[in-house]
Enzyme design. Structure first.
Site, mmCIF file in Angstrom:
data_model
loop_
_atom_site.group_PDB
_atom_site.id
_atom_site.type_symbol
_atom_site.label_atom_id
_atom_site.label_comp_id
_atom_site.label_asym_id
_atom_site.label_seq_id
_atom_site.Cartn_x
_atom_site.Cartn_y
_atom_site.Cartn_z
ATOM 1 N N LYS A 78 -58.765 -54.249 67.021
ATOM 2 C CA LYS A 78 -59.056 -53.482 65.819
ATOM 3 C C LYS A 78 -59.917 -54.258 64.834
ATOM 4 O O LYS A 78 -60.535 -53.668 63.941
ATOM 5 C CB LYS A 78 -57.761 -53.024 65.139
ATOM 6 C CG LYS A 78 -56.910 -54.133 64.554
ATOM 7 C CD LYS A 78 -55.626 -53.586 63.963
ATOM 8 C CE LYS A 78 -54.730 -54.680 63.408
ATOM 9 N NZ LYS A 78 -55.334 -55.405 62.264
ATOM 10 N N ASP A 79 -59.993 -55.593 64.984
ATOM 11 C CA ASP A 79 -60.803 -56.412 64.081
ATOM 12 C C ASP A 79 -62.263 -56.504 64.506
ATOM 13 O O ASP A 79 -63.110 -56.963 63.728
ATOM 14 C CB ASP A 79 -60.238 -57.838 64.001
ATOM 15 C CG ASP A 79 -58.918 -57.906 63.259
ATOM 16 O OD1 ASP A 79 -58.580 -56.937 62.549
ATOM 17 O OD2 ASP A 79 -58.212 -58.928 63.392
ATOM 18 N N THR A 122 -50.279 -53.543 50.974
ATOM 19 C CA THR A 122 -51.129 -53.451 52.158
ATOM 20 C C THR A 122 -52.551 -53.797 51.751
ATOM 21 O O THR A 122 -52.963 -53.542 50.618
ATOM 22 C CB THR A 122 -51.104 -52.051 52.792
ATOM 23 O OG1 THR A 122 -52.011 -52.026 53.901
ATOM 24 C CG2 THR A 122 -51.524 -50.973 51.802
ATOM 25 N N SER A 124 -55.084 -52.630 53.753
ATOM 26 C CA SER A 124 -55.847 -51.685 54.563
ATOM 27 C C SER A 124 -56.163 -50.411 53.783
ATOM 28 O O SER A 124 -55.237 -49.706 53.365
ATOM 29 C CB SER A 124 -55.056 -51.322 55.822
ATOM 30 O OG SER A 124 -55.512 -50.130 56.398
ATOM 31 N N ARG A 126 -57.106 -47.636 54.994
ATOM 32 C CA ARG A 126 -56.492 -46.527 55.727
ATOM 33 C C ARG A 126 -55.027 -46.371 55.339
ATOM 34 O O ARG A 126 -54.558 -45.252 55.042
ATOM 35 C CB ARG A 126 -56.594 -46.758 57.241
ATOM 36 C CG ARG A 126 -55.759 -45.762 58.061
ATOM 37 C CD ARG A 126 -55.724 -46.134 59.527
ATOM 38 N NE ARG A 126 -55.230 -47.465 59.778
ATOM 39 C CZ ARG A 126 -53.941 -47.814 59.823
ATOM 40 N NH1 ARG A 126 -52.997 -46.902 59.603
ATOM 41 N NH2 ARG A 126 -53.581 -49.052 60.084
ATOM 42 N N ARG A 127 -54.296 -47.481 55.343
ATOM 43 C CA ARG A 127 -52.876 -47.405 54.981
ATOM 44 C C ARG A 127 -52.690 -46.980 53.533
ATOM 45 O O ARG A 127 -51.748 -46.239 53.215
ATOM 46 C CB ARG A 127 -52.207 -48.753 55.247
ATOM 47 C CG ARG A 127 -52.057 -49.078 56.726
ATOM 48 C CD ARG A 127 -51.621 -50.516 56.941
ATOM 49 N NE ARG A 127 -51.440 -50.826 58.360
ATOM 50 C CZ ARG A 127 -51.480 -52.050 58.868
ATOM 51 N NH1 ARG A 127 -51.708 -53.092 58.070
ATOM 52 N NH2 ARG A 127 -51.310 -52.245 60.167
ATOM 53 N N ARG A 144 -53.024 -59.543 50.927
ATOM 54 C CA ARG A 144 -53.615 -60.299 52.025
ATOM 55 C C ARG A 144 -52.625 -61.384 52.437
ATOM 56 O O ARG A 144 -51.629 -61.624 51.789
ATOM 57 C CB ARG A 144 -54.929 -60.956 51.570
ATOM 58 C CG ARG A 144 -56.082 -59.995 51.341
ATOM 59 C CD ARG A 144 -56.701 -59.501 52.630
ATOM 60 N NE ARG A 144 -57.004 -60.601 53.531
ATOM 61 C CZ ARG A 144 -58.075 -61.397 53.455
ATOM 62 N NH1 ARG A 144 -58.957 -61.186 52.485
ATOM 63 N NH2 ARG A 144 -58.283 -62.361 54.313
ATOM 64 N N GLY A 145 -52.953 -62.078 53.533
ATOM 65 C CA GLY A 145 -52.117 -63.180 53.975
ATOM 66 C C GLY A 145 -51.524 -62.930 55.341
ATOM 67 O O GLY A 145 -51.599 -61.833 55.888
ATOM 68 N N THR A 149 -46.280 -64.537 54.921
ATOM 69 C CA THR A 149 -46.628 -64.415 53.501
ATOM 70 C C THR A 149 -46.344 -63.005 53.005
ATOM 71 O O THR A 149 -45.771 -62.805 51.923
ATOM 72 C CB THR A 149 -48.120 -64.753 53.286
ATOM 73 O OG1 THR A 149 -48.348 -66.116 53.659
ATOM 74 C CG2 THR A 149 -48.513 -64.553 51.832
ATOM 75 N N ARG A 150 -46.712 -62.029 53.797
ATOM 76 C CA ARG A 150 -46.502 -60.636 53.388
ATOM 77 C C ARG A 150 -45.014 -60.292 53.341
ATOM 78 O O ARG A 150 -44.548 -59.663 52.391
ATOM 79 C CB ARG A 150 -47.245 -59.695 54.333
ATOM 80 C CG ARG A 150 -48.749 -59.911 54.318
ATOM 81 C CD ARG A 150 -49.475 -58.882 55.159
ATOM 82 N NE ARG A 150 -50.859 -59.256 55.374
ATOM 83 C CZ ARG A 150 -51.841 -58.418 55.630
ATOM 84 N NH1 ARG A 150 -51.589 -57.127 55.702
ATOM 85 N NH2 ARG A 150 -53.074 -58.844 55.822
ATOM 86 N N CYS A 234 -64.748 -51.209 60.257
ATOM 87 C CA CYS A 234 -63.364 -51.501 60.638
ATOM 88 C C CYS A 234 -62.374 -51.231 59.511
ATOM 89 O O CYS A 234 -61.204 -50.958 59.764
ATOM 90 C CB CYS A 234 -63.238 -52.964 61.076
ATOM 91 S SG CYS A 234 -64.205 -53.405 62.527
#
Length: 301
Positions: A78-79, A122, A124, A126-127, A144-145, A149-150, A234
């Site tokens: 996906k990246d 998030t 993203s 999309r999310r 991020r992270g 971390t998240r 992406c």
């Protein structure tokens, strides 16, 4: 014996994914060495969209491939940007795992039981769009992270929940943190999510060809070609999911905008087409354009 040098990002998840590929190559008689490559996406804490999308995680790995520092690079599919990379080829798409997203929340909360105003993290777009569509009362926090971390933002009380890919949590052995698996039909995920891409220099595909899983490659290609035809990057708010059942390839894609979303779904028999992924992606993207996809993508860019 020649050592196969495998390039990877330095995160725990990237190293876990690359380790899986290394072990599969070793089962087939290869000797491997992991080479850690730092990417712009790892060094920066800026929002992903401002950096140019998920492609920032792959550029340095591709440079290492092209200049001969590594022989193989392992990416989350996906990246990868959908445009071909001159001089490089995806030598294998190994068997795909769970493509769903998951909510990881405090106190066992689900997406439906999160209290009004709960803070959900998030990075993203999309999310973000999906969360706003399902729960407009939530406060969405850019995040991020790495996975730890998240998850740490939830453990510390900074956030009430985060949304992560099931595949990454599974590969890290962390599925116990999931409080709500988000069903793929109402919540389509990033094209190629759950799949890995094993990239090599063009002409050296035989190095990793034994790892390729045909069904996973076809379904992931159908999703990613839809993204490419939509001319969306992406990080665009596009979700897609394809599956092959009894020889029939199903593809559904959804484009999110500020005021809603549009969806297209089509199917064809794999045996009826020389290039089923592309043919189906063309049908789906054409219908999405007819419904105004270009305007939605432009409005969220």
């Amino acid at each position: 014996m020649t050592v196969v040098r495998i390039g990877t990002r330095g995160s725990e998840l990237a190293r876990a994914q690359t380790g899986m590929i290394a072990r599969e190559l070793e089962k087939r008689g290869a000797q491997t060495e992991l080479v850690i490559i730092a990417t712009e996406g790892d060094r920066s804490t800026a929002p992903l969209a401002s950096l140019g999308g998920a492609g920032v995680f792959v550029a340095a790995l591709r440079e290492a491939l092209l200049d001969g520092r590594v022989d193989v690079a392992v990416h989350s599919l996906k990246d990868l940007p959908t445009a071909p990379a001159p001089g490089l080829a995806i030598g294998a798409v190994p068997k795909r795992v769970d493509a769903r997203d998951a909510l990881c929340a405090r106190d066992g909360l689900t997406l439906e039981t999160l209290p009004e105003g709960a803070r959900v993290g998030t990075g993203s777009p999309r999310r973000v769009a999906q969360l706003r569509a399902r729960r407009p009362d939530l406060e969405i926090v850019d995040l991020r992270g790495n996975v730890d971390t998240r998850l740490g933002t939830v453990a510390s009380g900074e956030l009430d929940a985060v949304v992560l890919a099931v595949a990454g949590l599974d590969r890290l052995g962390r599925l116990e943190v999931v409080t709500d698996f988000l069903d793929i039909n109402p919540w389509p995920t990033a094209p190629g999510q759950g799949a890995l891409a094993v990239e090599v220099r063009a002409g050296e595909e035989k190095l990793v060809a034994a790892l390729d899983h045909k069904t996973s490659r076809v379904t992931a290609e159908a999703e990613r070609r839809t993204l490419a035809l939509l001319e969306a990057g992406c990080s665009a708010p596009v979700g897609a999911h394809a599956v092959i059942d009894d020889g029939l390839l199903f593809l559904s894609a959804r484009v999110y905008g500020p005021d809603g979303h549009i969806t297209s779904s089509h199917a064809l028999y794999v045996s009826d087409s020389k290039d089923p992924a592309t043919e189906l992606a063309e049908r789906v993207s054409a219908e999405l354009f007819d419904q105004g996809a270009a305007d939605l993508i432009g409005a969220t860019a």
